[in-house]
Design a protein around this motif. Structure first.
Motif, PDB file in Angstrom:
ATOM      1  N   GLY A 129       0.811  -1.205   0.000  1.00  0.00           N
ATOM      2  CA  GLY A 129       0.000   0.000   0.000  1.00  0.00           C
ATOM      3  C   GLY A 129       0.844   1.254   0.000  1.00  0.00           C
ATOM      4  N   TRP A 130       0.209   2.380   0.332  1.00  0.00           N
ATOM      5  CA  TRP A 130       0.902   3.666   0.357  1.00  0.00           C
ATOM      6  C   TRP A 130       2.042   3.626   1.391  1.00  0.00           C
ATOM      7  CZ3 TRP A 130       1.196   7.886  -2.535  1.00  0.00           C
ATOM      8  CH2 TRP A 130       1.861   9.000  -1.998  1.00  0.00           C
ATOM      9  N   GLY A 131       3.244   4.030   0.949  1.00  0.00           N
ATOM     10  CA  GLY A 131       4.392   4.028   1.842  1.00  0.00           C
ATOM     11  C   GLY A 131       4.899   2.637   2.168  1.00  0.00           C
ATOM     12  N   GLY A 132       4.509   1.646   1.353  1.00  0.00           N
ATOM     13  CA  GLY A 132       4.935   0.270   1.607  1.00  0.00           C
ATOM     14  C   GLY A 132       6.439   0.086   1.456  1.00  0.00           C
ATOM     15  N   ARG A 133       6.971  -0.872   2.210  1.00  0.00           N
ATOM     16  CA  ARG A 133       8.413  -1.163   2.164  1.00  0.00           C
ATOM     17  C   ARG A 133       8.615  -2.599   1.697  1.00  0.00           C
ATOM     18  NH1 ARG A 133       5.678   0.751   6.462  1.00  0.00           N
ATOM     19  NH2 ARG A 133       7.005  -0.021   8.155  1.00  0.00           N
ATOM     20  N   TYR A 134       9.391  -2.729   0.627  1.00  0.00           N
ATOM     21  CA  TYR A 134       9.641  -4.052   0.031  1.00  0.00           C
ATOM     22  C   TYR A 134      11.081  -4.442   0.353  1.00  0.00           C
ATOM     23  CZ  TYR A 134      10.039  -7.661  -3.558  1.00  0.00           C
ATOM     24  OH  TYR A 134      10.245  -8.844  -4.219  1.00  0.00           O
ATOM     25  N   LEU A 135      11.253  -5.507   1.125  1.00  0.00           N
ATOM     26  CA  LEU A 135      12.567  -5.950   1.596  1.00  0.00           C
ATOM     27  C   LEU A 135      13.134  -7.016   0.669  1.00  0.00           C
ATOM     28  CD1 LEU A 135      11.607  -6.181   5.365  1.00  0.00           C
ATOM     29  CD2 LEU A 135      13.103  -4.448   4.344  1.00  0.00           C
ATOM     30  N   VAL A 136      14.268  -6.715   0.056  1.00  0.00           N
ATOM     31  CA  VAL A 136      14.956  -7.658  -0.827  1.00  0.00           C
ATOM     32  C   VAL A 136      15.946  -8.453   0.021  1.00  0.00           C
ATOM     33  CG1 VAL A 136      16.366  -7.931  -2.892  1.00  0.00           C
ATOM     34  CG2 VAL A 136      14.732  -6.036  -2.740  1.00  0.00           C
ATOM     35  N   ILE A 137      15.636  -9.739   0.258  1.00  0.00           N
ATOM     36  CA  ILE A 137      16.451 -10.578   1.140  1.00  0.00           C
ATOM     37  C   ILE A 137      17.354 -11.511   0.342  1.00  0.00           C
ATOM     38  CG2 ILE A 137      16.389 -12.179   3.085  1.00  0.00           C
ATOM     39  CD1 ILE A 137      15.085  -9.436   3.631  1.00  0.00           C
ATOM     40  N   GLY A 138      16.817 -12.125  -0.709  1.00  0.00           N
ATOM     41  CA  GLY A 138      17.599 -13.074  -1.491  1.00  0.00           C
ATOM     42  C   GLY A 138      16.769 -13.639  -2.628  1.00  0.00           C
ATOM     43  N   PHE A 139      17.339 -14.645  -3.290  1.00  0.00           N
ATOM     44  CA  PHE A 139      16.733 -15.152  -4.524  1.00  0.00           C
ATOM     45  C   PHE A 139      16.762 -16.683  -4.542  1.00  0.00           C
ATOM     46  CE2 PHE A 139      19.071 -11.193  -5.128  1.00  0.00           C
ATOM     47  CZ  PHE A 139      18.011 -10.323  -5.358  1.00  0.00           C
ATOM     48  N   ALA A 140      16.081 -17.277  -3.560  1.00  0.00           N
ATOM     49  CA  ALA A 140      16.090 -18.734  -3.437  1.00  0.00           C
ATOM     50  C   ALA A 140      15.500 -19.422  -4.651  1.00  0.00           C
ATOM     51  CB  ALA A 140      15.328 -19.153  -2.179  1.00  0.00           C
ATOM     52  N   ALA A 141      14.619 -18.730  -5.383  1.00  0.00           N
ATOM     53  CA  ALA A 141      14.029 -19.328  -6.587  1.00  0.00           C
ATOM     54  C   ALA A 141      15.025 -19.407  -7.734  1.00  0.00           C
ATOM     55  CB  ALA A 141      12.803 -18.525  -7.025  1.00  0.00           C
ATOM     56  N   GLY A 142      16.151 -18.711  -7.592  1.00  0.00           N
ATOM     57  CA  GLY A 142      17.189 -18.761  -8.612  1.00  0.00           C
ATOM     58  C   GLY A 142      17.141 -17.626  -9.610  1.00  0.00           C
ATOM     59  N   LEU A 143      15.991 -16.992  -9.775  1.00  0.00           N
ATOM     60  CA  LEU A 143      15.820 -15.921 -10.748  1.00  0.00           C
ATOM     61  C   LEU A 143      15.794 -14.576 -10.032  1.00  0.00           C
ATOM     62  CD1 LEU A 143      15.145 -14.958 -13.665  1.00  0.00           C
ATOM     63  CD2 LEU A 143      12.728 -15.240 -13.067  1.00  0.00           C
TER      64      LEU A 143
ATOM     65  N   ALA B 104       7.790   1.727  -7.723  1.00  0.00           N
ATOM     66  CA  ALA B 104       8.289   2.417  -6.538  1.00  0.00           C
ATOM     67  C   ALA B 104       7.688   3.820  -6.441  1.00  0.00           C
ATOM     68  CB  ALA B 104       9.813   2.490  -6.578  1.00  0.00           C
ATOM     69  N   LEU B 105       7.555   4.466  -7.590  1.00  0.00           N
ATOM     70  CA  LEU B 105       6.962   5.810  -7.614  1.00  0.00           C
ATOM     71  C   LEU B 105       5.492   5.766  -7.186  1.00  0.00           C
ATOM     72  CD1 LEU B 105       7.433   8.446 -10.390  1.00  0.00           C
ATOM     73  CD2 LEU B 105       5.149   7.902  -9.593  1.00  0.00           C
ATOM     74  N   LEU B 106       4.751   4.818  -7.748  1.00  0.00           N
ATOM     75  CA  LEU B 106       3.347   4.681  -7.384  1.00  0.00           C
ATOM     76  C   LEU B 106       3.234   4.296  -5.913  1.00  0.00           C
ATOM     77  CD1 LEU B 106       2.152   2.672 -10.516  1.00  0.00           C
ATOM     78  CD2 LEU B 106       1.726   5.107 -10.039  1.00  0.00           C
ATOM     79  N   ASN B 107       2.349   4.919  -5.203  1.00  0.00           N
ATOM     80  CA  ASN B 107       2.126   4.646  -3.774  1.00  0.00           C
ATOM     81  C   ASN B 107       3.340   4.970  -2.904  1.00  0.00           C
ATOM     82  OD1 ASN B 107      -0.521   3.931  -3.973  1.00  0.00           O
ATOM     83  ND2 ASN B 107      -0.200   1.731  -3.817  1.00  0.00           N
ATOM     84  N   SER B 108       4.324   5.685  -3.487  1.00  0.00           N
ATOM     85  CA  SER B 108       5.502   6.113  -2.716  1.00  0.00           C
ATOM     86  C   SER B 108       6.151   4.939  -1.980  1.00  0.00           C
ATOM     87  CB  SER B 108       5.117   7.210  -1.719  1.00  0.00           C
ATOM     88  OG  SER B 108       6.269   7.836  -1.192  1.00  0.00           O
ATOM     89  N   ARG B 109       6.378   3.846  -2.719  1.00  0.00           N
ATOM     90  CA  ARG B 109       6.938   2.631  -2.123  1.00  0.00           C
ATOM     91  C   ARG B 109       8.462   2.715  -2.012  1.00  0.00           C
ATOM     92  NH1 ARG B 109       3.069   0.136  -6.392  1.00  0.00           N
ATOM     93  NH2 ARG B 109       1.402  -0.803  -5.137  1.00  0.00           N
ATOM     94  N   ASP B 110       9.006   2.012  -1.034  1.00  0.00           N
ATOM     95  CA  ASP B 110      10.457   1.889  -0.872  1.00  0.00           C
ATOM     96  C   ASP B 110      10.885   0.460  -1.184  1.00  0.00           C
ATOM     97  OD1 ASP B 110      10.774   4.523  -0.028  1.00  0.00           O
ATOM     98  OD2 ASP B 110      10.437   3.996   2.077  1.00  0.00           O
ATOM     99  N   ILE B 111      11.945   0.317  -1.958  1.00  0.00           N
ATOM    100  CA  ILE B 111      12.570  -0.989  -2.201  1.00  0.00           C
ATOM    101  C   ILE B 111      13.883  -0.996  -1.433  1.00  0.00           C
ATOM    102  CG2 ILE B 111      13.522  -2.572  -3.916  1.00  0.00           C
ATOM    103  CD1 ILE B 111      11.634  -1.284  -5.970  1.00  0.00           C
ATOM    104  N   LEU B 112      13.999  -1.874  -0.441  1.00  0.00           N
ATOM    105  CA  LEU B 112      15.103  -1.843   0.511  1.00  0.00           C
ATOM    106  C   LEU B 112      15.925  -3.132   0.449  1.00  0.00           C
ATOM    107  CD1 LEU B 112      12.998  -0.494   3.499  1.00  0.00           C
ATOM    108  CD2 LEU B 112      14.599   0.837   2.124  1.00  0.00           C
TER     109      LEU B 112
END
Length: 324
Positions: A229-243, A252-260
């Protein structure tokens, strides 16, 4: 001592258990008789030559282990032989003895088993840093956890609940979701059978989640990012799926999201005092019964390939460990 040896990068099946000399005990270092060691996805990436670091050969993999202090190097303080500890180190954990700087050795509570200690540092250290320092999670917020039955996934479910959040667990099977539910998840999504974004919107009354914890990558990352949602934070931890997913940056612009991005090991090295405080708080949560590592399987050192295969074939629910 007996240890798991990597002589060249390649499939983990090429590793071998061999008799080798114990590492030298330098000034300021601690030697530990290992009782159990945690196996993590980065350990496999390391021996296959796919990790950020590429150590010289031969090397002993293993980033975390637990055991008993057996000897101290010259001018080493803070420990005594017989102390029960965790060793958090980039290499050397898959051996009967591990040697590390005293700063990378952590005393454990008397109530904690070696098995739990070996499964503790990486998953809870990563997840707590992600939620506390990166996402700045607040009580009452909603967290979506992808890969919720894996090691860091289950740790995040437990920690988010302990921090007062509502938790939506997403995983690929009903069996995995049941384990996440037992760990405290409030809502469950089987993302192989349901539309991830649509179910999140339904659960949150179209508001979206505040935080996404993604250790999986692959096909579900973009849908999870869109579910914030608005101001949401997306945490990049790893890539266990391989891709490694490529997402449109306009999300990121829409809903003022953060990719962390979350790189706990590097952060801990740069911020040892904050990390030590995190570990203290994690041990307090453990002793209060609010977080407990889930051990999926334990194998003796000679059966290391089974442990690695469990991870690669996504059979692990929680953590898998090697025992000594």
């Amino acid at each position: 001592m007996r240890a798991l040896i990597c002589k060249e990068f390649g499939p983990y099946e090429n590793l071998e258990v061999a008799e080798v000399d114990a590492p030298p005990l330098n000034e300021g270092f601690v030697q530990v008789d290992v009782k159990a060691a945690g196996v993590n996805f980065p350990d496999i990436l390391l021996v296959e030559g796919k990790y950020q670091a590429q150590p010289p050969f031969p090397f002993i993999p293993g980033t975390e282990c637990a055991g008993i202090v057996s000897e101290l190097g010259k001018n080493t303080s803070g420990f005594q032989p017989g102390d029960r500890v965790i060793v958090a180190t980039m290499l050397g954990g898959f051996a009967e003895q591990a040697v590390a700087p005293a700063a990378q050795v952590i005393p454990i509570p008397d109530s904690m088993s070696f098995e739990h200690a070996a499964a503790f540092t990486t998953i809870y250290g990563t997840s707590y840093h992600a939620l506390k320092q990166r996402a700045k999670l607040q009580p009452g917020e909603t967290v979506l956890v992808l890969g919720a039955a894996g090691g860091v996934g289950l740790a995040t479910v437990q920690l988010a609940k302990a921090m007062g959040a509502k938790v939506i667990a997403a995983a690929s099977t009903a069996e995995k979701l049941e384990i996440a539910k037992e760990a405290g998840a409030d809502e469950l999504i089987n993302y192989t059978a349901e539309d991830l974004k649509a179910r999140v919107r339904e659960i949150t009354a179209n508001k979206g989640v505040d935080v996404v914890y993604d250790p999986v990558g692959g096909d579900y990352s973009e849908a999870a990012l869109r579910a914030t949602g608005w101001g949401g934070r997306y945490l990049v931890i790893g890539f266990a799926a391989g891709l490694i997913p490529k997402v449109p940056l306009n999300l990121a612009l829409l809903n003022s999201r953060d990719i962390l991005g979350v790189f706990w090991g590097a952060w801990a090295g740069r911020n040892p005092r904050e990390n030590a405080q995190n570990m203290k708080e994690l041990f307090d949560l453990y002793e209060a019964g609010k977080i407990v590592p889930h051990i999926s399987a334990a194998y003796p050192l000679d059966e290391f390939a089974k442990a690695f295969a469990d991870i690669m074939e996504r059979r692990v629910k929680g953590k898998v460990i090697l025992t000594f």
